[in-house]
Design an enzyme around this catalytic site. Structure first.
Site, PDB file in Angstrom:
ATOM      1  N   GLY A 149     -16.734   3.725  -9.025  1.00 23.65           N
ATOM      2  CA  GLY A 149     -16.242   2.366  -9.316  1.00 23.65           C
ATOM      3  C   GLY A 149     -15.501   1.947  -9.082  1.00 23.65           C
ATOM      4  O   GLY A 149     -15.355   1.167  -8.684  1.00 23.65           O
ATOM      5  N   ASP A 150     -14.989   2.787  -7.966  1.00 23.78           N
ATOM      6  CA  ASP A 150     -13.290   2.593  -7.264  1.00 23.78           C
ATOM      7  C   ASP A 150     -13.556   1.696  -5.628  1.00 23.78           C
ATOM      8  O   ASP A 150     -14.480   2.460  -4.561  1.00 23.78           O
ATOM      9  CB  ASP A 150     -12.575   4.098  -7.188  1.00 23.78           C
ATOM     10  N   PHE A 151     -13.286   0.553  -5.825  1.00 29.73           N
ATOM     11  CA  PHE A 151     -12.979  -0.373  -4.844  1.00 29.73           C
ATOM     12  C   PHE A 151     -12.841   0.349  -3.384  1.00 29.73           C
ATOM     13  O   PHE A 151     -13.085   0.350  -2.428  1.00 29.73           O
ATOM     14  CB  PHE A 151     -12.777  -1.051  -4.589  1.00 29.73           C
TER      15      PHE A 151
END
Length: 230
Positions: A149-151
């Site tokens: 989920g880390d951009f």
């Protein structure tokens, strides 16, 4: 670390090029304690300089290293005076209260598997899966974490594993039609390409070759975008 780098360079040519460009891995690890998690909450959604300023003000009031008792003694007004939002203050108070009550046990964390650490930490308001994963990576020193989920990780994967392929395909397509285009058409601006970041499933597939050192690979992906890591 040498073993991890040797594995990543051998198993993935794209990652090998990134590692060779960035150089030695300089991951900094915190200590698996209350202070580290409280600091992570303060830093959420803030840029570097603002976060450092607010944290210093907060630590001056609560005492450093941060403790549950030091935070619980502060009034809402004092926390606001340090620059903390009402919501973030509530998160820190919840962390302190749950730790003081024994619901959160930092002594046990190093012994728990990754998924149990995430379950244990996310019982606190304001601590989601991403924050728990950062704690796993940079505090508990878990080597095989992939924060899908880390951009920054998603953008880096797109840049290095998807954008390059698209660019090559476009060059080939343009080359085949170049002779048919007029001089006027060549001057027209190319349409903007819509970025479609990789899904968790696509990320897992790419990262499979990095196991059991996905954390190290992620550090290099962040560095490749000049993104500040913890």
């Amino acid at each position: 670390m040498r073993k991890a780098l040797a594995h990543l360079k051998k198993s993935d040519p794209v990652m090998r090029a990134i590692i060779e460009r960035i150089g030695p891995c300089r991951m900094r690890m915190g200590r698996p304690e209350f202070h580290s998690l409280a600091e992570a909450i303060v830093y959420q959604q803030l840029n570097g300089k603002a976060a450092v300023t607010i944290f210093k003000r907060f630590a001056a009031l609560a005492g450093e290293p941060l403790t549950p008792e030091g935070i619980l003694k502060l009034s809402d007004e004092q926390m606001r005076s340090a620059g903390l939002s009402k919501q973030k203050s509530a998160y820190l108070k919840d962390l302190a209260a749950k730790t003081a009550a024994g619901q959160l046990d930092f002594v046990r964390l190093p012994e728990l598997p990754d998924h149990e650490v995430i379950e244990h930490l996310t019982q606190v308001k304001g601590i989601g899966v991403w924050t728990a994963q950062m704690f796993l990576m940079f505090t508990l020193n878990r080597e095989n974490v992939l924060p899908t989920g880390d951009f920054g990780i998603r953008m880096a994967m797109y840049k290095h594993y998807f954008e390059v392929k698209k660019a090559k395909a476009q060059i080939a397509k343009k080359s085949s039609k170049a002779k048919a285009k007029s001089a006027a058409a060549k001057k027209k601006q190319s349409p903007k390409i819509k970025i479609s970041l990789p899904s968790p499933e696509q990320m897992e597939k790419i990262a499979k070759r990095w196991e059991p050192y996905r954390t190290v690979a992620c550090w290099y992906l962040w560095q490749s975008l000049d993104t500040k890591t913890l």
